[in-house]
Each structure stands twice: as structure tokens, then as C-alpha cells.
Write an enzyme that holds these catalytic residues in place. Structure first.
Site, PDB file in Angstrom:
ATOM      1  N   ASP A  80      22.105  -0.517  88.798  1.00  0.00           N
ATOM      2  CA  ASP A  80      22.293  -1.770  87.654  1.00  0.00           C
ATOM      3  C   ASP A  80      22.273  -1.224  85.936  1.00  0.00           C
ATOM      4  O   ASP A  80      21.364  -0.708  85.833  1.00  0.00           O
ATOM      5  CB  ASP A  80      21.214  -2.793  87.917  1.00  0.00           C
ATOM      6  CG  ASP A  80      21.138  -3.381  89.052  1.00  0.00           C
ATOM      7  OD1 ASP A  80      21.677  -2.868  90.076  1.00  0.00           O
ATOM      8  OD2 ASP A  80      20.277  -4.612  89.246  1.00  0.00           O
ATOM      9  N   GLU A 321      22.165 -12.833  92.080  1.00  0.00           N
ATOM     10  CA  GLU A 321      21.423 -11.687  91.228  1.00  0.00           C
ATOM     11  C   GLU A 321      22.313 -11.696  89.938  1.00  0.00           C
ATOM     12  O   GLU A 321      23.364 -11.767  89.789  1.00  0.00           O
ATOM     13  CB  GLU A 321      21.540 -10.491  92.085  1.00  0.00           C
ATOM     14  CG  GLU A 321      21.011 -10.386  93.480  1.00  0.00           C
ATOM     15  CD  GLU A 321      20.370  -9.296  93.857  1.00  0.00           C
ATOM     16  OE1 GLU A 321      19.179  -9.047  93.764  1.00  0.00           O
ATOM     17  OE2 GLU A 321      21.164  -8.485  94.451  1.00  0.00           O
TER      18      GLU A 321
HETATM   19  C1  FRU Z   1      20.625  -5.804  91.926  1.00  0.00           C
HETATM   20  C2  FRU Z   1      19.174  -5.783  92.014  1.00  0.00           C
HETATM   21  C3  FRU Z   1      18.626  -6.517  91.114  1.00  0.00           C
HETATM   22  C4  FRU Z   1      17.170  -5.710  90.696  1.00  0.00           C
HETATM   23  C5  FRU Z   1      17.697  -4.302  91.006  1.00  0.00           C
HETATM   24  C6  FRU Z   1      16.585  -3.668  91.939  1.00  0.00           C
HETATM   25  O1  FRU Z   1      21.358  -4.627  92.479  1.00  0.00           O
HETATM   26  O2  FRU Z   1      18.688  -6.204  93.328  1.00  0.00           O
HETATM   27  O3  FRU Z   1      18.354  -7.991  91.231  1.00  0.00           O
HETATM   28  O4  FRU Z   1      16.862  -6.239  89.529  1.00  0.00           O
HETATM   29  O5  FRU Z   1      18.551  -4.398  91.855  1.00  0.00           O
HETATM   30  O6  FRU Z   1      16.911  -2.182  92.027  1.00  0.00           O
END
Ligand code: FRU
Length: 459
Positions: A80, A321
Site C-alpha cells: 500500500d 479498503e
Molecule cells: C490493503 C490493506 C489495508 C491495510 C494493509 C495491511 O492492502 O489490507 O487495508 O492497511 O493492507 O497490510
């Protein structure tokens, strides 16, 4: 087919805006999500080909993609990623540098890429703002050495302030009890420096102390006591021209209530032609995503109040997300990312970018392209995700983030069995009303240009 006209009419989202403080929550219904299979999928492709409409498919990423490294040439796993922005969502450069923040992990520390989440740290990268295709220099972890091994730093957003100061909103994850991880939306104020001696780094970042902001209330937003698998994360902070003087945050949540207790409602189904009791009995009530809204109650953005969710996907999907708003031509585009494996029983859709559009930050949002799907990975939706014949690019990239110019960055997860952990080629969305299409040209890897310059222009 077979859907009574009266029901179908009930499916129409108007886009109408509501007061941000009111309790209207748009429902992304099963009928909406079913449009992926009904109208955006080709049932007749050879097994394992891409069955999605090409205009809704991210082009295939080459398997020989390059990976990001630190200045010593050692690989850094990256997923991310969010650029430094202002509260209006512009990508800003500071003193001549573009800056991005990524979740990072160490490929050499003895865990697999899929186990990276509990080890996640926020790292930062920079590049000269006039060379946005020159690659990224790794600056290190923003909280280097500070977060205990039982805790992790998950996604958020970074907002520029005055004189190189910025605010990092992120998700503090405490895994001390691995069966009940605790999520706290947290703020840390940081400072960017570019005035180092010639033998120092071109840019560095230091962070102040953590300020916990929000934990789920159990009333609108599910908490750990209600569900150990709850989602509460990914704060994206922004201002809305229609509500001057206020600062808002959207985040990933789940509908509150004891896990498994929810009874799917007709309003969650829309005109799906299904029966709510049967849908509940299928286990679809374990998928209870929402997109939350909060408003700051002080000017320093250290104190926040929950508002009711702006969107729910009850009995549709469990994860919406990294939500974010893109305000364009007076319309409010709410983008989010979701997974094939978080869909509720009876529904099928790809990993990728989803979106909704309305007249304000709280609206009866229209799902983009009628289903909500904006851009999926190449996938054969006629096969299950676990079918051995499945398209090798169904998980090619994830965590898409929409930027100025409708450029979309993401990270590479799995291209035909080669695992990533590096920024994907950027792509461009064409956005028109409630319709989007994906420009079928891959732009450079990790292409995240700035469109606003802050500070002096650099050397
Ligand atoms: C999206 C996610 C986010 C979280 C992160 C954890 O890819 O699930 O929601 O912050 O990855 O690795």
C-alpha cells in the site's frame, strides 16, 4: 433477466446528497454487485482467459517487472502506497521532491510475502519532482526503531502543512494478542528536511509522538469484542468545498454488531431476486463492510467524532479498503479497493478498484459502471479463484489509489506466480459521469507525479 420491473426500479441510486452529519447510509446491494456477472462478464472465454469487459480490466503486467531497492541495492517489499498530498487531494512536492509513503517489509527477515502484514512498517521514498519517471530513493522507515515487534503500522494518508511539517494519519495495529489484533487510527506529526550537508541524504523525515485518534465505537463501527476479524483502518483525511471549515476522514470499517448475528435485509439485497432469510442462511451475513466517516472537532486534527457510515456492503463484501474521495466536475467519486475472496456467498467479482459517485460526501451513491467495479485484474470470473486453470494475473496488483489526472497507482502482488512487493505500472482511468474505463496502456512503474509544488523549487 427475470427481475420484476418494480424491484429493478427500487435498485436505482439517485446520487442525491444528504447532510454529512445525517444518518443516510448508501447500500451497495447484492443486485448492484451481481451486475458484474450479469453484464460485465463474458461467459464464453476459454478457461483462464480474462472474462471481464476489457474496459474494466487493468492491462496485464509483464512478469519481468523490476523491484524497488534501498540505496545499497537490497530489495524492500512495498505494498500500500500513498503520496504526500494536501487536504484537497493534490499530490504535492516539497522543496523540489516528490515524496511517497509505503507499507514496507524486509524480504530477508525469514517470513513470506503473505506474512508481511504483521511486520508492516511505513517507509518513505523520494525523487526530484521534475523527474517523476526516474525511480524512487528509499529514505527508510518513518518510525525507524520505534514500533515494538508485536505491533505494525498500516495504511493511511499524509497531509502537508507549513515549513515542511506534515501530518501522518495511519493505522496502529497491536498484535500482542494475535487472535485479537487491536486497531487504532493514529496521528503523528512529522517534519521533512532537505537542508542536509552534501554528504547527507537529500531528504529526511522525523516524526513526533503518536496521538491515538479513534477506536471503533461498536455502535456504527464493529469493534474487537464483536468480531476479532473486524476491519478498522486506512484513514484518508480531506476537506470538502461544500462544507468549509470542516475536515473529514473516511476509513475502512465493518457494520457494528456481534459477528454472525446480522440478518440480511431486503435493502441489502436490492432487486437481486433472492430471499433475505436464505441469503442470511448462506452465511453472507459474515461479510459486513462499510466505509466510515469522521469529522475533526479541533483545528489541529487531534480530536475526531464519528459520523454514521456513508456506505455499507452488508451481505455483499467484507472489505471496502483504503476509501478515498476524488472531487471532480462537482461530483464526489468515492473509490475503494476490494478482494475476490471477501465477497459474500453467491457473489463473484475480481480483486481491484471499486467506485461510487454522488452529489456530496454523503449521498445515495451510484455504483460506477452500475456494479461498482471500476478496474479489476485480468480474471476468469467463470472459474473459482482457486481453480488451477484460473488466470495467473487475478492477483497481479492491489491497493489502487486514484490521483490527480485520474492516474491510478498500485502494487504488484502476484504475476503468474512471481510475487511482487513493488510498485506496479501506473494506469489512467477515463471518468465520465457514472462510467469509467481503463486506458489500455501501462504507464511507467511507480509513476506518481506531483501536480502542486510547495516550498522552494529545489536545487
Ligand atoms: C490493503 C490493506 C489495508 C491495510 C494493509 C495491511 O492492502 O489490507 O487495508 O492497511 O493492507 O497490510
Amino acid at each position: 433477466p427475470g427481475v420484476p420491473a418494480a424491484h429493478a426500479a427500487g435498485d436505482v441510486h439517485t446520487g442525491q446528497a444528504y447532510d454529512p452529519a445525517s444518518s443516510y447510509t448508501m447500500k451497495w446491494t447484492r443486485a448492484d454487485a451481481m451486475k458484474i456477472m450479469q453484464t460485465q462478464n463474458n461467459p464464453n472465454v476459454p478457461p483462464g482467459a480474462n472474462s471481464l469487459l476489457p474496459s474494466l480490466t487493468m492491462p496485464a503486467i509483464p512478469r519481468n517487472f523490476p523491484v524497488m531497492t534501498d540505496p545499497n541495492g537490497k530489495q524492500v517489499w512495498v505494498w500500500d502506497t500513498w503520496p504526500l498530498t494536501d487536504l484537497q487531494g493534490n499530490n504535492v512536492s516539497y522543496n523540489g521532491y516528490n515524496i511517497i509513503f509505503s507499507l514496507v517489509a524486509d524480504p530477508y527477515a525469514g517470513y513470506t510475502f503473505d506474512d508481511r502484514h504483521v511486520h508492516a512498517r511505513i517507509g518513505y521514498w523520494y525523487q526530484p519532482s521534475d523527474k517523476p519517471t526516474s525511480g524512487w530513493t528509499y529514505g527508510g522507515q518513518v518510525f525507524a526503531g520505534r514500533t515494538p515487534a508485536t505491533q505494525a503500522e498500516w495504511s493511511g494518508s499524509a497531509k502537508i502543512g507549513k515549513n515542511g511539517q506534515f501530518q501522518l494519519f495511519y493505522t496502529h495495529m497491536n498484535f500482542a494478542d494475535r487472535s485479537k489484533p487491536k486497531a487504532v487510527i493514529t496521528l503523528s506529526n512529522g517534519r521533512i528536511r532537505t537542508d542536509h550537508p552534501a554528504d547527507g541524504p537529500a531528504l529526511s523525515i522525523t516524526m513526533g509522538k503518536d496521538q491515538p485518534l479513534l477506536e471503533p465505537d461498536g455502535k456504527w463501527y464493529q469493534n474487537v469484542a464483536q468480531n476479532p476479524y473486524y476491519s478498522f483502518r486506512d484513514p484518508a483525511v480531506f476537506t470538502d468545498p461544500a462544507n468549509p471549515g470542516k475536515t473529514y476522514m473516511v476509513f475502512e470499517g465493518n457494520t457494528a454488531g456481534q459477528r454472525g448475528a446480522y440478518q440480511c435485509q431486503q435493502s441489502d439485497l436490492g432487486a437481486s431476486g433472492e430471499n433475505p432469510a436464505q441469503v442470511t442462511a448462506s452465511g453472507a451475513n459474515f461479510q459486513m463492510a462499510n466505509i466510515g466517516l469522521a469529522v475533526a472537532t479541533d483545528r489541529k486534527l487531534t480530536s475526531w467524532k464519528f459520523l454514521p457510515p456513508i456506505l455499507s456492503g452488508n451481505c455483499v463484501n467484507d472489505q471496502t479498503e483504503r476509501p478515498q474521495f476524488v472531487i471532480k466536475n462537482g461530483k464526489y467519486y468515492l473509490f475503494t479497493i476490494s478482494h475476490a475472496f471477501t465477497y459474500a456467498a453467491g457473489l463473484r467479482g475480481p480483486d481491484g478498484l471499486y467506485g461510487f459517485v454522488g452529489d456530496g460526501i454523503r449521498s445515495d451513491f451510484k455504483p460506477l459502471n452500475t456494479s461498482g467495479l471500476a478496474m479489476g485484474n485480468p480474471t476468469d470470473l467463470n472459474l473459482s479463484p482457486t481453480d488451477p486453470r484460473q488466470n495467473g494475473r487475478q492477483y497481479q496488483s492491489y491497493s489502487h489509489y486514484v490521483m490527480p489526472g485520474d492516474l491510478v497507482e498500485s502494487f504488484i502482488d502476484d504475476v503468474d506466480g512471481r510475487r511482487g512487493g513493488t510498485l506496479a505500472p501506473t494506469v489512467k482511468l477515463n471518468i465520465s459521469g457514472a462510467t469509467t474505463s481503463v486506458n489500455q496502456q501501462l504507464l511507467p512503474y511507480g509513476y506518481i507525479p506531483s501536480n502542486v509544488a510547495v516550498g522552494h523549487p529545489g536545487k
